[in-house]
Write a protein that holds these residues in place. Structure first.
Motif: not given
Length: 285
Positions: A162, A207, A210, A268
């Protein structure tokens, strides 16, 4: 008060190369000449026995002849670099005093630029010059350095996917603002057009990763082929993430001030929003 120093290893490298190319050195002799005349190891902190440096030299040495004109023509334009830093700080509203060293080196044609934080809150940006590059690529790395200096973060602590996505995206958009004439040239960012073929799939597949901070994950989404088979997936997702936030009213400066502990949540949530909007657009076409 700022203290910015710019140096390069061009002359030391050329001394090594001209010496080594005039002799029929074996691997050990060539490495000894490399250490004597040049000796810059981009893997220095992970390579105390210099095994990686040996491997780097052996695979890169045959390629140096072709790159020699690029290396020899390299010149440091300090005024231009200082101007880039000034524009980056203006765009990010980041005026924390800087202790920065910029070191241009000759690598192995595969080593990316990297940033180290020193023990006294100073930063060093190492930038390879064996491959011809455009100003926007240097500005991209300088933007990361300004971000780190403003937040006093260690680049080694930003090791989950992330944070990589966020910083890559912020740096790309800052570099776009500073050097608009180089904006998203396909010759500079070929991964951008390739990833744009399947943007939703790339974002969806990234996703679940992350929160990962292991080397394998970070490498996969930067240098490797990610979760969707493309290189630079983190950069692509970062570009889309920051682009969305800017379109929703954020500024580059406000994005810099987002606390480190909130970045995972921001990335996110933004990715879900981007994918939801893309789904809505497709359903209305």
């Amino acid at each position: 008060m700022d203290a910015i120093k710019i140096t390069h290893y061009k002359d030391e490298f050329l001394s090594f190369y001209h010496h080594a190319s005039q002799h029929s050195f074996n691997e050990n002799d060539r490495f000894s000449a490399w250490k004597k005349h040049y000796g810059f190891n981009p893997y220095m902190k992970e390579d105390p026995k210099e095994q990686l440096a040996r491997e780097m030299l052996e695979q890169a040495f045959p390629k140096y002849e072709r790159a020699l004109p690029t290396i020899e023509s390299f010149l440091v334009d300090e005024e231009e670099i200082f101007q880039y830093i000034s524009l980056i700080r203006e765009s990010l509203n980041a005026f924390e005093p800087m202790q920065l060293s910029i070191v241009f080196f000759i690598g192995d044609f595969e080593t990316d630029p990297f940033i180290e934080k020193e023990s006294n809150d100073a930063y060093t940006l190492y930038f390879p010059i064996e491959i011809e590059w455009k100003p926007i690529l240097l500005v991209n790395e300088l933007a990361k350095t300004v971000y780190l200096n403003q937040t006093k973060l260690n680049p080694r602590s930003l090791n989950d996917v992330a944070h990589v996505v966020y910083l890559e995206g912020l740096a790309l958009h800052t570099a776009d603002w500073v050097t608009p004439k180089d904006y998203l040239s396909l010759n500079i960012y070929p991964w951008l057009s390739k990833c744009s073929r399947e943007p939703t799939r790339i974002m969806m597949n990234l996703l679940p990763h992350l929160r990962r901070s292991d080397y394998k994950a970070v490498y996969s989404f930067t240098k490797g082929t990610g979760a969707s088979g493309y290189t630079n997936e983190a950069s692509f997702v970062g570009w889309r993430t920051i682009k969305h936030l800017l379109e929703k009213g954020h500024s580059l400066a406000s994005l810099l001030t987002i606390p480190e502990e909130q970045i995972l949540k921001i990335v996110e949530q933004t990715l879900y929003q981007v994918m939801e909007e893309a789904k809505y657009i497709r359903s209305n076409e």
